[in-house]
Design a protein around this motif. Structure first.
Motif, PDB file in Angstrom:
ATOM      1  N   SER A   6      38.240 127.190 132.184  1.00 31.00           N
ATOM      2  CA  SER A   6      39.391 126.635 132.902  1.00 31.00           C
ATOM      3  C   SER A   6      38.997 125.480 133.818  1.00 31.00           C
ATOM      4  N   GLU A   7      37.792 125.520 134.380  1.00 29.32           N
ATOM      5  CA  GLU A   7      37.341 124.434 135.245  1.00 29.32           C
ATOM      6  C   GLU A   7      37.135 123.150 134.444  1.00 29.32           C
ATOM      7  N   GLU A   8      36.540 123.277 133.270  1.00 25.15           N
ATOM      8  CA  GLU A   8      36.359 122.106 132.417  1.00 25.15           C
ATOM      9  C   GLU A   8      37.711 121.579 131.946  1.00 25.15           C
ATOM     10  N   ASN A   9      38.604 122.488 131.601  1.00 24.20           N
ATOM     11  CA  ASN A   9      39.938 122.101 131.159  1.00 24.20           C
ATOM     12  C   ASN A   9      40.645 121.295 132.252  1.00 24.20           C
ATOM     13  N   ASP A  10      40.593 121.790 133.492  1.00 27.18           N
ATOM     14  CA  ASP A  10      41.217 121.081 134.611  1.00 27.18           C
ATOM     15  C   ASP A  10      40.580 119.714 134.844  1.00 27.18           C
ATOM     16  N   ALA A  11      39.257 119.645 134.679  1.00 28.50           N
ATOM     17  CA  ALA A  11      38.555 118.374 134.873  1.00 28.50           C
ATOM     18  C   ALA A  11      38.969 117.351 133.815  1.00 28.50           C
ATOM     19  N   VAL A  12      39.095 117.798 132.573  1.00 32.77           N
ATOM     20  CA  VAL A  12      39.484 116.884 131.495  1.00 32.77           C
ATOM     21  C   VAL A  12      40.930 116.429 131.696  1.00 32.77           C
ATOM     22  N   ILE A  13      41.806 117.355 132.086  1.00 28.54           N
ATOM     23  CA  ILE A  13      43.196 116.983 132.370  1.00 28.54           C
ATOM     24  C   ILE A  13      43.237 115.949 133.492  1.00 28.54           C
ATOM     25  N   GLY A  14      42.487 116.194 134.554  1.00 34.49           N
ATOM     26  CA  GLY A  14      42.437 115.257 135.674  1.00 34.49           C
ATOM     27  C   GLY A  14      41.923 113.888 135.260  1.00 34.49           C
ATOM     28  N   PHE A  15      40.930 113.868 134.382  1.00 32.51           N
ATOM     29  CA  PHE A  15      40.385 112.598 133.907  1.00 32.51           C
ATOM     30  C   PHE A  15      41.464 111.777 133.205  1.00 32.51           C
ATOM     31  N   PHE A  16      42.181 112.413 132.280  1.00 32.09           N
ATOM     32  CA  PHE A  16      43.181 111.659 131.523  1.00 32.09           C
ATOM     33  C   PHE A  16      44.391 111.304 132.378  1.00 32.09           C
ATOM     34  N   LYS A  17      44.745 112.139 133.347  1.00 34.31           N
ATOM     35  CA  LYS A  17      45.833 111.785 134.266  1.00 34.31           C
ATOM     36  C   LYS A  17      45.446 110.570 135.106  1.00 34.31           C
ATOM     37  N   SER A  18      44.170 110.490 135.481  1.00 29.60           N
ATOM     38  CA  SER A  18      43.720 109.337 136.270  1.00 29.60           C
ATOM     39  C   SER A  18      43.733 108.052 135.444  1.00 29.60           C
ATOM     40  N   LYS A  19      43.762 108.198 134.127  1.00 28.11           N
ATOM     41  CA  LYS A  19      43.834 107.047 133.226  1.00 28.11           C
ATOM     42  C   LYS A  19      45.277 106.770 132.802  1.00 28.11           C
ATOM     43  N   ASP A  20      46.240 107.311 133.544  1.00 34.29           N
ATOM     44  CA  ASP A  20      47.679 107.090 133.333  1.00 34.29           C
ATOM     45  C   ASP A  20      48.234 107.726 132.071  1.00 34.29           C
ATOM     46  N   TYR A  21      47.631 108.807 131.606  1.00 30.87           N
ATOM     47  CA  TYR A  21      48.208 109.573 130.502  1.00 30.87           C
ATOM     48  C   TYR A  21      49.235 110.543 131.089  1.00 30.87           C
ATOM     49  N   THR A  22      50.260 110.855 130.333  1.00 29.02           N
ATOM     50  CA  THR A  22      51.269 111.803 130.803  1.00 29.02           C
ATOM     51  C   THR A  22      50.665 113.199 130.908  1.00 29.02           C
ATOM     52  N   ASP A  23      51.352 114.076 131.617  1.00 25.90           N
ATOM     53  CA  ASP A  23      50.861 115.444 131.784  1.00 25.90           C
ATOM     54  C   ASP A  23      50.662 116.129 130.439  1.00 25.90           C
ATOM     55  N   LYS A  24      51.646 116.028 129.568  1.00 25.68           N
ATOM     56  CA  LYS A  24      51.571 116.688 128.257  1.00 25.68           C
ATOM     57  C   LYS A  24      50.437 116.106 127.419  1.00 25.68           C
ATOM     58  N   SER A  25      50.290 114.794 127.435  1.00 27.15           N
ATOM     59  CA  SER A  25      49.202 114.156 126.677  1.00 27.15           C
ATOM     60  C   SER A  25      47.845 114.594 127.200  1.00 27.15           C
ATOM     61  N   ALA A  26      47.700 114.627 128.515  1.00 25.53           N
ATOM     62  CA  ALA A  26      46.436 115.035 129.126  1.00 25.53           C
ATOM     63  C   ALA A  26      46.111 116.485 128.770  1.00 25.53           C
ATOM     64  N   GLU A  27      47.119 117.347 128.775  1.00 27.28           N
ATOM     65  CA  GLU A  27      46.898 118.751 128.429  1.00 27.28           C
ATOM     66  C   GLU A  27      46.499 118.911 126.964  1.00 27.28           C
ATOM     67  N   THR A  28      47.172 118.182 126.095  1.00 22.65           N
ATOM     68  CA  THR A  28      46.853 118.255 124.669  1.00 22.65           C
ATOM     69  C   THR A  28      45.438 117.762 124.400  1.00 22.65           C
ATOM     70  N   LEU A  29      45.087 116.624 124.966  1.00 24.49           N
ATOM     71  CA  LEU A  29      43.743 116.082 124.782  1.00 24.49           C
ATOM     72  C   LEU A  29      42.685 117.009 125.365  1.00 24.49           C
ATOM     73  N   SER A  30      42.990 117.582 126.513  1.00 27.25           N
ATOM     74  CA  SER A  30      42.050 118.499 127.138  1.00 27.25           C
ATOM     75  C   SER A  30      41.796 119.713 126.249  1.00 27.25           C
ATOM     76  N   TYR A  31      42.857 120.256 125.689  1.00 27.56           N
ATOM     77  CA  TYR A  31      42.703 121.413 124.811  1.00 27.56           C
ATOM     78  C   TYR A  31      41.828 121.068 123.608  1.00 27.56           C
ATOM     79  N   VAL A  32      42.113 119.935 122.992  1.00 33.56           N
ATOM     80  CA  VAL A  32      41.363 119.532 121.793  1.00 33.56           C
ATOM     81  C   VAL A  32      39.893 119.297 122.131  1.00 33.56           C
ATOM     82  N   ILE A  33      39.627 118.582 123.215  1.00 31.38           N
ATOM     83  CA  ILE A  33      38.248 118.270 123.593  1.00 31.38           C
ATOM     84  C   ILE A  33      37.495 119.533 124.009  1.00 31.38           C
ATOM     85  N   CYS A  34      38.120 120.364 124.839  1.00 26.16           N
ATOM     86  CA  CYS A  34      37.446 121.586 125.300  1.00 26.16           C
ATOM     87  C   CYS A  34      37.203 122.557 124.144  1.00 26.16           C
TER      88      CYS A  34
END
Length: 95
Positions: A6-34
């Motif tokens: 969950s910590e890695e998942n949150d970090a990946v979500i935060g990374f993509f949100k900081s790059k102006d990705y939407t919440d849903k996009s960041a969550e999807t990418l985080s799931y796939v990457i993790c």
């Protein structure tokens, strides 16, 4: 089933949100990457370290590749490439 950290998942979500990705996009990418990082016995943080120094266009291209790996082959994400136009018009003249 694959359990993701969950910590890695949150970090990946935060990374993509900081790059102006939407919440849903960041969550999807985080799931796939993790998920893939766990399968490959790798930390998702290593993946983030690699992505950290990419420019926005490179990141977009990488994200498209990542998402294409998890899509049906009949429905791939692409990008528009402009066809260069010639300065001189050439035609076949039939006589």
């Amino acid at each position: 089933q694959v359990q993701i950290n969950s910590e890695e998942n949150d970090a990946v979500i935060g990374f993509f949100k900081s790059k102006d990705y939407t919440d849903k996009s960041a969550e999807t990418l985080s799931y796939v990457i993790c998920r893939q990082a766990k399968i490959d016995n790798l930390s998702a943080m290593v993946v983030l370290d690699q992505l950290k120094n990419t420019n926005p266009q490179e990141l977009t291209d990488i994200v498209a590749e990542i998402l294409n790996l998890y899509r049906f082959k009949s429905s791939l994400i692409g990008k528009k490439q402009d066809n260069p136009t010639q300065d001189i018009v050439s035609r076949n003249i039939l006589g």
